[in-house]
Design a protein around this motif. Structure first.
Motif, PDB file in Angstrom:
ATOM      1  N   MET A   1      26.724 -31.048  -4.292  1.00  0.00           N
ATOM      2  CA  MET A   1      25.472 -31.241  -3.570  1.00  0.00           C
ATOM      3  C   MET A   1      24.536 -30.052  -3.770  1.00  0.00           C
ATOM      4  O   MET A   1      23.633 -29.823  -2.985  1.00  0.00           O
ATOM      5  N   ARG A   2      24.780 -29.262  -4.807  1.00  0.00           N
ATOM      6  CA  ARG A   2      23.918 -28.103  -5.061  1.00  0.00           C
ATOM      7  C   ARG A   2      22.473 -28.541  -5.234  1.00  0.00           C
ATOM      8  O   ARG A   2      22.186 -29.504  -5.941  1.00  0.00           O
ATOM      9  N   PRO A   3      21.521 -27.832  -4.610  1.00  0.00           N
ATOM     10  CA  PRO A   3      20.107 -28.140  -4.881  1.00  0.00           C
ATOM     11  C   PRO A   3      19.737 -27.707  -6.288  1.00  0.00           C
ATOM     12  O   PRO A   3      20.422 -26.878  -6.901  1.00  0.00           O
ATOM     13  N   ALA A   4      18.649 -28.267  -6.808  1.00  0.00           N
ATOM     14  CA  ALA A   4      18.156 -27.839  -8.110  1.00  0.00           C
ATOM     15  C   ALA A   4      17.692 -26.384  -8.009  1.00  0.00           C
ATOM     16  O   ALA A   4      16.915 -26.034  -7.122  1.00  0.00           O
ATOM     17  N   SER A   5      18.165 -25.545  -8.904  1.00  0.00           N
ATOM     18  CA  SER A   5      17.784 -24.131  -8.900  1.00  0.00           C
ATOM     19  C   SER A   5      16.393 -23.963  -9.491  1.00  0.00           C
ATOM     20  O   SER A   5      15.849 -24.873 -10.129  1.00  0.00           O
ATOM     21  N   GLY A   6      15.820 -22.782  -9.296  1.00  0.00           N
ATOM     22  CA  GLY A   6      14.532 -22.489  -9.906  1.00  0.00           C
ATOM     23  C   GLY A   6      14.598 -22.602 -11.417  1.00  0.00           C
ATOM     24  O   GLY A   6      13.668 -23.099 -12.063  1.00  0.00           O
ATOM     25  N   PHE A   7      15.725 -22.159 -11.996  1.00  0.00           N
ATOM     26  CA  PHE A   7      15.903 -22.270 -13.449  1.00  0.00           C
ATOM     27  C   PHE A   7      15.910 -23.732 -13.876  1.00  0.00           C
ATOM     28  O   PHE A   7      15.302 -24.093 -14.891  1.00  0.00           O
ATOM     29  N   GLU A   8      16.605 -24.587 -13.114  1.00  0.00           N
ATOM     30  CA  GLU A   8      16.671 -26.006 -13.482  1.00  0.00           C
ATOM     31  C   GLU A   8      15.301 -26.671 -13.391  1.00  0.00           C
ATOM     32  O   GLU A   8      14.956 -27.514 -14.228  1.00  0.00           O
ATOM     33  N   ILE A   9      14.513 -26.291 -12.390  1.00  0.00           N
ATOM     34  CA  ILE A   9      13.171 -26.873 -12.254  1.00  0.00           C
ATOM     35  C   ILE A   9      12.315 -26.524 -13.460  1.00  0.00           C
ATOM     36  O   ILE A   9      11.641 -27.380 -14.046  1.00  0.00           O
ATOM     37  N   VAL A  10      12.363 -25.249 -13.886  1.00  0.00           N
ATOM     38  CA  VAL A  10      11.603 -24.832 -15.067  1.00  0.00           C
ATOM     39  C   VAL A  10      12.159 -25.492 -16.323  1.00  0.00           C
ATOM     40  O   VAL A  10      11.408 -25.968 -17.190  1.00  0.00           O
ATOM     41  N   ALA A  11      13.500 -25.544 -16.434  1.00  0.00           N
ATOM     42  CA  ALA A  11      14.127 -26.157 -17.609  1.00  0.00           C
ATOM     43  C   ALA A  11      13.775 -27.636 -17.717  1.00  0.00           C
ATOM     44  O   ALA A  11      13.552 -28.145 -18.823  1.00  0.00           O
ATOM     45  N   ALA A  12      13.710 -28.324 -16.576  1.00  0.00           N
ATOM     46  CA  ALA A  12      13.344 -29.745 -16.592  1.00  0.00           C
ATOM     47  C   ALA A  12      11.919 -29.924 -17.103  1.00  0.00           C
ATOM     48  O   ALA A  12      11.631 -30.863 -17.863  1.00  0.00           O
ATOM     49  N   ARG A  13      11.022 -29.026 -16.706  1.00  0.00           N
ATOM     50  CA  ARG A  13       9.640 -29.108 -17.182  1.00  0.00           C
ATOM     51  C   ARG A  13       9.562 -28.842 -18.677  1.00  0.00           C
ATOM     52  O   ARG A  13       8.836 -29.528 -19.414  1.00  0.00           O
ATOM     53  N   LEU A  14      10.323 -27.855 -19.153  1.00  0.00           N
ATOM     54  CA  LEU A  14      10.326 -27.564 -20.581  1.00  0.00           C
ATOM     55  C   LEU A  14      10.938 -28.712 -21.378  1.00  0.00           C
ATOM     56  O   LEU A  14      10.462 -29.057 -22.470  1.00  0.00           O
ATOM     57  N   TRP A  15      12.000 -29.316 -20.838  1.00  0.00           N
ATOM     58  CA  TRP A  15      12.625 -30.446 -21.519  1.00  0.00           C
ATOM     59  C   TRP A  15      11.643 -31.605 -21.638  1.00  0.00           C
ATOM     60  O   TRP A  15      11.614 -32.293 -22.667  1.00  0.00           O
ATOM     61  N   ASN A  16      10.829 -31.820 -20.628  1.00  0.00           N
ATOM     62  CA  ASN A  16       9.872 -32.926 -20.674  1.00  0.00           C
ATOM     63  C   ASN A  16       8.824 -32.733 -21.757  1.00  0.00           C
ATOM     64  O   ASN A  16       8.226 -33.712 -22.224  1.00  0.00           O
ATOM     65  N   VAL A  17       8.586 -31.479 -22.176  1.00  0.00           N
ATOM     66  CA  VAL A  17       7.675 -31.247 -23.298  1.00  0.00           C
ATOM     67  C   VAL A  17       8.222 -31.920 -24.557  1.00  0.00           C
ATOM     68  O   VAL A  17       7.477 -32.505 -25.352  1.00  0.00           O
ATOM     69  N   LEU A  18       9.544 -31.854 -24.745  1.00  0.00           N
ATOM     70  CA  LEU A  18      10.175 -32.478 -25.900  1.00  0.00           C
ATOM     71  C   LEU A  18      10.543 -33.935 -25.654  1.00  0.00           C
ATOM     72  O   LEU A  18      10.688 -34.712 -26.599  1.00  0.00           O
ATOM     73  N   ASN A  19      10.694 -34.315 -24.403  1.00  0.00           N
ATOM     74  CA  ASN A  19      11.113 -35.674 -24.077  1.00  0.00           C
ATOM     75  C   ASN A  19       9.963 -36.664 -24.110  1.00  0.00           C
ATOM     76  O   ASN A  19      10.116 -37.798 -24.579  1.00  0.00           O
ATOM     77  N   GLU A  20       8.806 -36.261 -23.609  1.00  0.00           N
ATOM     78  CA  GLU A  20       7.654 -37.157 -23.583  1.00  0.00           C
ATOM     79  C   GLU A  20       6.999 -37.202 -24.967  1.00  0.00           C
ATOM     80  O   GLU A  20       6.738 -36.159 -25.574  1.00  0.00           O
ATOM     81  N   GLY A  21       6.719 -38.407 -25.456  1.00  0.00           N
ATOM     82  CA  GLY A  21       6.207 -38.566 -26.813  1.00  0.00           C
ATOM     83  C   GLY A  21       4.899 -37.854 -27.076  1.00  0.00           C
ATOM     84  O   GLY A  21       4.681 -37.295 -28.160  1.00  0.00           O
ATOM     85  N   LYS A  22       3.993 -37.853 -26.093  1.00  0.00           N
ATOM     86  CA  LYS A  22       2.671 -37.252 -26.290  1.00  0.00           C
ATOM     87  C   LYS A  22       2.757 -35.748 -26.555  1.00  0.00           C
ATOM     88  O   LYS A  22       1.985 -35.207 -27.345  1.00  0.00           O
ATOM     89  N   SER A  23       3.652 -35.071 -25.877  1.00  0.00           N
ATOM     90  CA  SER A  23       3.788 -33.628 -26.078  1.00  0.00           C
ATOM     91  C   SER A  23       4.724 -33.307 -27.239  1.00  0.00           C
ATOM     92  O   SER A  23       4.562 -32.281 -27.917  1.00  0.00           O
TER      93      SER A  23
END
Length: 478
Positions: A1-23
């Motif tokens: 039940m660990r909350p998302a860490s600050g690192f995970e929040i930033v990592a998720a945003r960076l991953w979306n740069v590669l995950n979303e087709g437009k970026s």
């Protein structure tokens, strides 16, 4: 039940740069171009050719960021690529080989195997299935082979044509003319043939409950990425029993693009993406441009919480009780439910929205047409029953209305969702409990935008400012 860490929040945003087709497109094209010329990067002569080439190719890259070419429109991209090769009599085989190699490595091995193994516990052999899922994938992500590959190859061929040494005189004007023609054709293709976007309710929400609330509490369970047809196939005795005791909506449509953060934003504001401002999972401007249901509750002295994974924070901020998504797929939903229990015990909110993720992740990792996907829906039924039993034992269901739904469905490929292919558009939707009519089935089309105003009507508060959704009154007792 660990909350998302600050690192995970930033990592998720960076991953979306590669995950979303437009970026992904500009990042991939630039990265591949630089790798092609890795041995020349230290030379001034190379940059004397490369910088003008990059500037001239930039409009084409920008064009492919603006236009997605969804589903059957993708074949226009292959026509553009063929037209360039025929008109300019140029194709760089080294660029094509490197781009295809990098693309397959990124999607099949890095994303489909390593990333999903570390995040969800997928088997190390997942690439044996994942390569087929990438080839048939129709969504708006970087994993859409038939969209991303022709876009990348055309941009790279243009760059290599312009950067050739010695540069041929007069190449710039023909290339710009070609890009202009591609732009005009892209506009015409989208205007004429992109005709399957949803029609949203118009005008402000008019139905407001100014009397007594119909429910003391509303609990919304969102089975992320649940296909309606596969949901109907699954054996789910608890959910089906509760559906018979309430109201079922058979034709509830999601929004475009059908991406998780976009859909949750529309569900919980009652507004279409163009109005609330979240148009992909990559959120460049944090927060919503309109009120959410949580804002509406605060205005009325009530409270709400959204239990979900890190990327929902980009839209809803502190209203999210986050849970780390780095967990084996047979544990992630139990972790989310554990956090939901904690929120009920510690905060006793008037509204609890619970995101369940395992069905969506199963579709992404293993595909929606395999037995595992239906089996995961059946597992979800048992988890929902356990959670509702716990809520009932502790009195949280007393005077409560329960809504069960999905944010979007999933199509073929890697659990594709975004472009509204078959399986994405319509979602399961049912409600039962206080204020909800029993044994009703509504066949008329409805939208996930209708969730926020319906929650507010049940709780007796004004809907969010900016909401255009309609209260689902056919399913309510008054």
């Amino acid at each position: 039940m660990r909350p998302a860490s600050g690192f995970e929040i930033v990592a998720a945003r960076l991953w979306n740069v590669l995950n979303e087709g437009k970026s992904f497109h500009p990042v991939f094209v630039l990265g591949t171009f630089l790798l092609l010329h890795a041995g020349e990067l230290a030379g001034a002569g190379f940059w004397g050719r490369a910088l003008p080439a990059l500037a001239l190719a930039a409009p084409l890259v920008a064009l492919f960021v603006v236009y997605d070419f969804p589903l059957r429109l993708r074949w226009a991209l292959w026509a553009f690529l063929a037209a360039f090769v025929l008109l300019f009599r140029f194709a760089d085989l080294a660029a094509a080989a490197l781009a295809l190699g990098l693309y397959v490595f990124f999607t099949v091995f890095f994303w489909g195997t390593l990333y999903y193994h570390l995040r969800t516990g997928a088997p190390w052999t997942n690439f044996l299935r994942f390569w087929r899922l990438v080839l048939e994938n129709p969504d708006s992500t970087s994993g859409n082979f038939l969209e991303q590959v022709p876009k990348a190859l055309l941009a790279l061929f243009v760059l290599e044509y312009l950067v050739a040494e010695p540069p041929a005189l007069g190449r710039a004007a023909p290339v710009l003319g070609f890009i202009a023609a591609v732009g005009a054709a892209s506009h015409l293709v989208h205007e004429r043939f992109f005709d399957w976007r949803p029609v949203y309710p118009e005008g402000p929400t008019r139905e407001v409950n100014r009397g007594e609330p119909l429910a003391r509490r509303v609990i919304v369970v969102v089975i992320d990425g649940c296909r309606l047809d596969r949901f109907r196939e699954a054996r789910k005795p608890y959910i089906e029993r509760m559906m018979r005791r309430g109201t079922v909506y058979e034709t509830v449509e999601t929004v475009y693009p059908a991406r998780t953060v976009v859909c949750f934003s529309s569900m919980l504001t009652g507004a279409p993406p163009e109005r609330h401002g979240i148009t992909s999972n990559l959120v460049l401007r944090l927060g919503l441009r309109v009120e959410s249901v949580f804002d509406a509750l605060r205005r009325a002295g009530k409270s709400g919480r959204l239990v979900g994974i890190a990327h929902l924070i980009d839209a809803f901020g502190d209203d999210v009780a986050s849970v780390t998504s780095v967990a084996h797929n047979d544990k992630i939903d139990r972790n989310l439910i554990a956090r939901a229990r904690r929120e009920l015990e510690e905060r006793d909110p008037d509204l609890l929205v619970l995101q369940l993720l395992a069905v969506d992740q199963n579709g992404h990792v293993r595909g929606t047409y395999y037995p595992e996907y239906v089996e995961q829906i059946e597992t979800t039924d048992r988890l929902v029953e356990e959670f509702m039993g716990w809520c009932e034992e502790r009195g949280y269901l007393e005077g409560a209305a329960v809504i069960l739904m999905a944010d979007h469905g999933q199509g073929r490929g890697i659990g594709a969702h975004g472009h509204l292919s078959e399986g994405e558009r319509f979602v399961p939707f049912a409600m039962w409990g206080s204020g909800v009519g029993e044994g009703r089935v509504v066949k008329e089309p409805r939208s996930i935008l209708d969730l926020a105003p319906t929650i507010c009507y049940l709780l007796g508060v004004e809907p969010p400012a900016g909401s255009s959704g309609r209260v689902l009154k056919e399913g309510l007792t008054r």
